[in-house]
Design an enzyme around this catalytic site. Structure first.
Site, short mmCIF file in Angstrom:
data_model
loop_
_atom_site.label_atom_id
_atom_site.label_comp_id
_atom_site.label_asym_id
_atom_site.label_seq_id
_atom_site.Cartn_x
_atom_site.Cartn_y
_atom_site.Cartn_z
N GLU A 196 -3.44 5.85 -5.26
CA GLU A 196 -2.50 5.14 -6.05
C GLU A 196 -2.55 3.74 -5.61
OE1 GLU A 196 -0.28 6.90 -8.54
OE2 GLU A 196 0.78 5.12 -8.65
N TYR A 254 9.84 -1.22 -6.63
CA TYR A 254 9.77 0.13 -5.94
C TYR A 254 9.09 -0.28 -4.45
CZ TYR A 254 7.58 4.40 -4.45
OH TYR A 254 7.50 5.69 -3.60
N ASP A 275 4.75 13.09 -5.54
CA ASP A 275 4.10 13.37 -6.66
C ASP A 275 2.89 14.35 -6.34
OD1 ASP A 275 5.73 11.58 -7.49
OD2 ASP A 275 4.50 10.09 -8.15
N ASP A 286 11.13 10.24 0.06
CA ASP A 286 9.75 10.84 0.33
C ASP A 286 9.16 9.67 1.58
OD1 ASP A 286 9.06 9.12 -1.67
OD2 ASP A 286 7.50 10.08 -2.43
N HIS A 344 13.50 8.72 -3.94
CA HIS A 344 13.50 7.61 -2.93
C HIS A 344 13.56 8.14 -1.56
CE1 HIS A 344 12.51 4.43 -5.80
NE2 HIS A 344 13.17 5.01 -6.69
N SER A 366 2.34 11.05 -14.30
CA SER A 366 0.95 11.15 -15.02
C SER A 366 0.01 10.43 -14.12
CB SER A 366 1.11 10.28 -16.35
OG SER A 366 1.64 9.22 -16.30
#
Ligand code: GLA
Length: 342
Positions: free
Chosen positions: A138, A199, A150, A22, A20, A109
């Site tokens: 995403e 999030y 990621d 980035d 938490h 993933s």
């Protein structure tokens, strides 16, 4: 006409420390790992057909229908449609996907699937653009306003190295990972749904805090203390986590795993108490790991709300990670996403 054959691989990632941070322009210390996603098949114009080794369903759609992402079934196909949209690709593929990465486990993933599918479409831009395509996909696929942790880890991984990422300018410095250490990953059994989780709320709170006191990664204690309530705790996590990453990077370079481990355990406490993204199962796994001989420290990894914990240990300290949590792995810092020989 038969299309050209291809095989691509995108690894997952484990974040050793720096969660938490980035999206707040902070720092993290992840590595790509030797669990990942491989897609193998042939190119075809205008259509995607993808079979999975693990899931019974098949993703199949025409590329001119890819803009209607929410209509794509099964749901994991939305990541692929979102990447197709980003790339405005006219070339699709008929392929199969093999994954050794658990889904919803904090090992990226979904980002690995985004990056592997971008390569399957024949993406030919820069590695940084590849990471950015994954990040935008995403958001388009599942509405998660993720940072770049990621995708950068997956694209820029290097075998034998962890990396320090500075998200103010996305600069990456590879740091040799000592070969007398193990990275142990244990699954909590709690699948994490980022889209359903808090999030986006955490990110928005950090942005609000930064509007008041400036970049959280460099905020002073006085700055943090000028905030109140939950906002103060969230900001304190980001600022203290960035400082821990700085110290962990120095300790890793100095081959001082004791300090790295202590910082990891402090990171877990901060994610639990200040950022409030842990669960009792994750807390219990961290305690179990930290009382295991040869373990230097451990923490939840990734967004939290379930998923995995990561520990740093002496090589061989944990011979059977499955015995500790039902499902676990010793993972190794690995190369980033790439084309393999067809
Ligand atoms: C998820 C997001 C990343 C990052 C981590 C938490 O993995 O995709 O961008 O914010 O959570 O560090």
């Amino acid at each position: 006409m038969t299309g050209t054959a291809f095989t691509v691989h995108a690894p997952g990632r484990v974040n050793l420390i720096g969660d938490h941070t980035d999206y707040a322009g902070g720092l993290a210390l992840p590595c790509a790992i030797d669990l990942g996603i491989t897609i193998s098949g042939t190119h075809q114009q205008g259509r995607v057909e993808l079979r999975s080794d693990a899931l019974a369903d098949i993703v199949a759609f025409d590329l001119d229908a890819a803009s209607n992402i929410a209509s794509i079934q099964p749901q994991w196909g939305r990541y692929i449609a979102a990447v197709a949209q980003e790339l405005k690709s006219a070339q699709g593929f008929t392929a199969s996907v093999i994954s050794t990465l658990p889904t919803g486990a904090g090992l990226s993933s979904s980002a690995a699937l985004e990056i592997a599918s971008a390569l399957s479409f024949g993406f030919a831009g820069s590695p940084m653009d590849l990471a950015l395509v994954g990040q935008r996909a995403e958001l388009a696929a599942v509405g998660v306003p993720c940072g770049l942790l990621d995708q950068l880890s997956i694209v820029f991984g290097r075998a034998g190295y962890a990396m320090v990422i500075d998200f103010t300018d996305n600069a990456i410095e590879h740091v040799a990972f000592p070969d007398d250490l193990d990275i142990v990953v244990l699954h909590s059994g709690q699948e994490r749904e980022l889209a359903d989780s808090q999030y986006a709320e955490r990110r928005a709170m950090c942005e609000l805090a930064a509007e008041r006191i400036g970049p959280l990664a460099s905020a002073s204690t006085t700055d943090i203390n000028s905030l109140t309530g939950v906002m103060q705790s969230r900001a304190r996590h980001v600022a203290s986590e960035c400082e821990r990453v700085r110290q962990a990077a120095v300790a890793l370079r100095d081959n001082d795993p004791t300090t790295v481990g202590q910082l990891m355990t402090q990171s877990h406490a901060s994610l639990r108490d200040d950022f409030d993204v842990s669960t009792s199962v994750l807390d219990e796994l961290v305690e179990r790991l930290n009382s295991t001989p040869g373990v230097y420290g451990s923490r939840l990894t990734g967004a939290g709300f379930g998923g995995c914990v990561v520990a740093l240990s002496e090589r061989g300290a944990i011979s059977d990670p499955n015995a500790l949590s039902g499902r676990g792995w010793i993972v190794h810092p690995s190369d980033g996403a790439r084309q393999l020989a067809p």
